[in-house]
Scaffold this motif. Structure first.
Motif, PDB file in Angstrom:
ATOM      1  N   ASN A 189       2.969   3.547  -2.402  1.00  0.00           N
ATOM      2  CA  ASN A 189       3.260   4.511  -3.140  1.00  0.00           C
ATOM      3  C   ASN A 189       4.516   4.346  -4.085  1.00  0.00           C
ATOM      4  N   THR A 190       5.348   3.509  -3.519  1.00  0.00           N
ATOM      5  CA  THR A 190       6.431   3.318  -4.562  1.00  0.00           C
ATOM      6  C   THR A 190       6.302   2.130  -5.592  1.00  0.00           C
ATOM      7  N   MET A 191       4.952   1.562  -5.711  1.00  0.00           N
ATOM      8  CA  MET A 191       4.801   0.575  -6.783  1.00  0.00           C
ATOM      9  C   MET A 191       4.780   1.407  -7.884  1.00  0.00           C
ATOM     10  N   PRO A 192       5.233   0.886  -9.299  1.00  0.00           N
ATOM     11  CA  PRO A 192       5.063   1.557 -10.498  1.00  0.00           C
ATOM     12  C   PRO A 192       3.747   1.624 -11.087  1.00  0.00           C
ATOM     13  N   GLN A 193       2.990   2.389 -10.913  1.00  0.00           N
ATOM     14  CA  GLN A 193       1.576   2.499 -11.099  1.00  0.00           C
ATOM     15  C   GLN A 193       1.237   2.178 -12.788  1.00  0.00           C
ATOM     16  N   GLY A 194       2.082   2.676 -13.531  1.00  0.00           N
ATOM     17  CA  GLY A 194       1.972   2.551 -14.909  1.00  0.00           C
ATOM     18  C   GLY A 194       2.137   1.378 -15.598  1.00  0.00           C
ATOM     19  N   LEU A 195       2.943   0.350 -14.773  1.00  0.00           N
ATOM     20  CA  LEU A 195       3.416  -0.863 -15.183  1.00  0.00           C
ATOM     21  C   LEU A 195       2.775  -1.882 -14.461  1.00  0.00           C
ATOM     22  N   ILE A 196       1.917  -1.863 -13.750  1.00  0.00           N
ATOM     23  CA  ILE A 196       0.909  -2.859 -13.040  1.00  0.00           C
ATOM     24  C   ILE A 196      -0.229  -3.380 -13.970  1.00  0.00           C
ATOM     25  N   SER A 197       0.098  -4.682 -13.913  1.00  0.00           N
ATOM     26  CA  SER A 197      -1.138  -5.321 -14.866  1.00  0.00           C
ATOM     27  C   SER A 197      -2.217  -5.957 -13.898  1.00  0.00           C
ATOM     28  N   ARG A 198      -2.051  -6.486 -12.836  1.00  0.00           N
ATOM     29  CA  ARG A 198      -3.112  -6.776 -11.835  1.00  0.00           C
ATOM     30  C   ARG A 198      -2.530  -6.974 -10.431  1.00  0.00           C
ATOM     31  N   VAL A 199      -3.490  -7.023  -9.509  1.00  0.00           N
ATOM     32  CA  VAL A 199      -2.927  -7.028  -8.036  1.00  0.00           C
ATOM     33  C   VAL A 199      -3.679  -8.253  -7.626  1.00  0.00           C
ATOM     34  N   ASP A 200      -3.069  -9.254  -6.921  1.00  0.00           N
ATOM     35  CA  ASP A 200      -3.483 -10.422  -6.565  1.00  0.00           C
ATOM     36  C   ASP A 200      -3.745 -10.333  -4.866  1.00  0.00           C
ATOM     37  N   VAL A 201      -4.652 -10.779  -4.495  1.00  0.00           N
ATOM     38  CA  VAL A 201      -4.841 -10.675  -2.746  1.00  0.00           C
ATOM     39  C   VAL A 201      -5.245 -11.904  -2.409  1.00  0.00           C
ATOM     40  N   SER A 202      -4.340 -12.317  -1.468  1.00  0.00           N
ATOM     41  CA  SER A 202      -4.751 -13.957  -0.857  1.00  0.00           C
ATOM     42  C   SER A 202      -4.874 -13.481   0.863  1.00  0.00           C
ATOM     43  N   THR A 203      -6.015 -13.784   1.334  1.00  0.00           N
ATOM     44  CA  THR A 203      -6.365 -13.782   2.813  1.00  0.00           C
ATOM     45  C   THR A 203      -6.524 -15.091   3.296  1.00  0.00           C
ATOM     46  N   GLY A 204      -6.782 -15.153   4.491  1.00  0.00           N
ATOM     47  CA  GLY A 204      -7.085 -16.522   5.352  1.00  0.00           C
ATOM     48  C   GLY A 204      -6.035 -17.518   5.445  1.00  0.00           C
ATOM     49  N   GLY A 205      -6.239 -18.531   5.524  1.00  0.00           N
ATOM     50  CA  GLY A 205      -5.189 -19.743   5.884  1.00  0.00           C
ATOM     51  C   GLY A 205      -4.045 -19.836   4.801  1.00  0.00           C
ATOM     52  N   SER A 214      -2.363 -11.650   8.090  1.00  0.00           N
ATOM     53  CA  SER A 214      -3.900 -10.968   7.701  1.00  0.00           C
ATOM     54  C   SER A 214      -3.748 -11.112   6.193  1.00  0.00           C
ATOM     55  N   GLY A 215      -2.786 -11.308   5.292  1.00  0.00           N
ATOM     56  CA  GLY A 215      -2.884 -11.763   3.744  1.00  0.00           C
ATOM     57  C   GLY A 215      -1.583 -11.241   3.224  1.00  0.00           C
ATOM     58  N   VAL A 216      -1.850 -11.578   2.034  1.00  0.00           N
ATOM     59  CA  VAL A 216      -0.359 -11.414   0.895  1.00  0.00           C
ATOM     60  C   VAL A 216      -1.089 -10.613  -0.203  1.00  0.00           C
ATOM     61  N   VAL A 217      -0.312  -9.423  -0.419  1.00  0.00           N
ATOM     62  CA  VAL A 217      -0.914  -8.698  -1.777  1.00  0.00           C
ATOM     63  C   VAL A 217       0.410  -8.719  -2.947  1.00  0.00           C
ATOM     64  N   ASN A 218       0.071  -9.137  -3.918  1.00  0.00           N
ATOM     65  CA  ASN A 218       1.275  -9.322  -5.081  1.00  0.00           C
ATOM     66  C   ASN A 218       0.551  -8.518  -6.107  1.00  0.00           C
ATOM     67  N   PHE A 219       1.515  -7.406  -6.214  1.00  0.00           N
ATOM     68  CA  PHE A 219       1.446  -6.409  -7.473  1.00  0.00           C
ATOM     69  C   PHE A 219       2.245  -7.270  -8.646  1.00  0.00           C
ATOM     70  N   VAL A 220       1.555  -7.512  -9.572  1.00  0.00           N
ATOM     71  CA  VAL A 220       2.040  -8.042 -10.681  1.00  0.00           C
ATOM     72  C   VAL A 220       2.213  -7.285 -12.033  1.00  0.00           C
ATOM     73  N   LEU A 221       3.620  -7.226 -12.391  1.00  0.00           N
ATOM     74  CA  LEU A 221       3.759  -6.127 -13.558  1.00  0.00           C
ATOM     75  C   LEU A 221       3.541  -6.657 -15.128  1.00  0.00           C
ATOM     76  N   ASP A 222       3.294  -5.685 -15.698  1.00  0.00           N
ATOM     77  CA  ASP A 222       2.673  -5.747 -17.180  1.00  0.00           C
ATOM     78  C   ASP A 222       4.177  -6.100 -17.988  1.00  0.00           C
TER      79      ASP A 222
END
Length: 96
Positions: free
Chosen positions: A51-67, A78-86
């Motif tokens: 909820n604290t992520m700046p929604q209007g500034l997010i360009s994309r969300v990268d999700v990495s799961t597995g090894g 269980s994974g990494v979620v990277n919120f990339v800003l525009d």
């Protein structure tokens, strides 16, 4: 999968990510490649609040799961979620 944590855990209103059903404390949340710190009053939850992520500034969300996610450490089992800003926009953004 997201879920709100209940009031008794000290994290009312915190929205956490839960990949693979292993719990929110096993997902590493990054904002532009940097770790997001704890958002709750309880020491049992160490993840970030989406909820604290700046929604209007997010360009994309990268999700990495597995090894590949385990290379980031024990919080990323269980994974990494990277919120990339525009960072390339000019002018104003608004929402009604």
């Amino acid at each position: 999968r997201t879920g709100a944590v209940n009031l008794s855990s000290g994290a009312a209103g915190v929205n956490i990510l839960n990949l693979r059903g292993m719990g929110g404390h096993r997902v590493l949340i990054l904002l532009d490649g940097k770790r997001v710190i704890n958002s709750s009053l309880s020491a049992s939850y160490t993840g970030g609040d989406t909820n604290t992520m700046p929604q209007g500034l997010i360009s994309r969300v990268d999700v990495s799961t597995g090894g590949a996610s385990a290379a980031y450490g024990s919080d990323a089992l269980s994974g990494v979620v990277n919120f990339v800003l525009d960072k390339e926009y000019t002018g104003f953004k608004g929402e009604v």
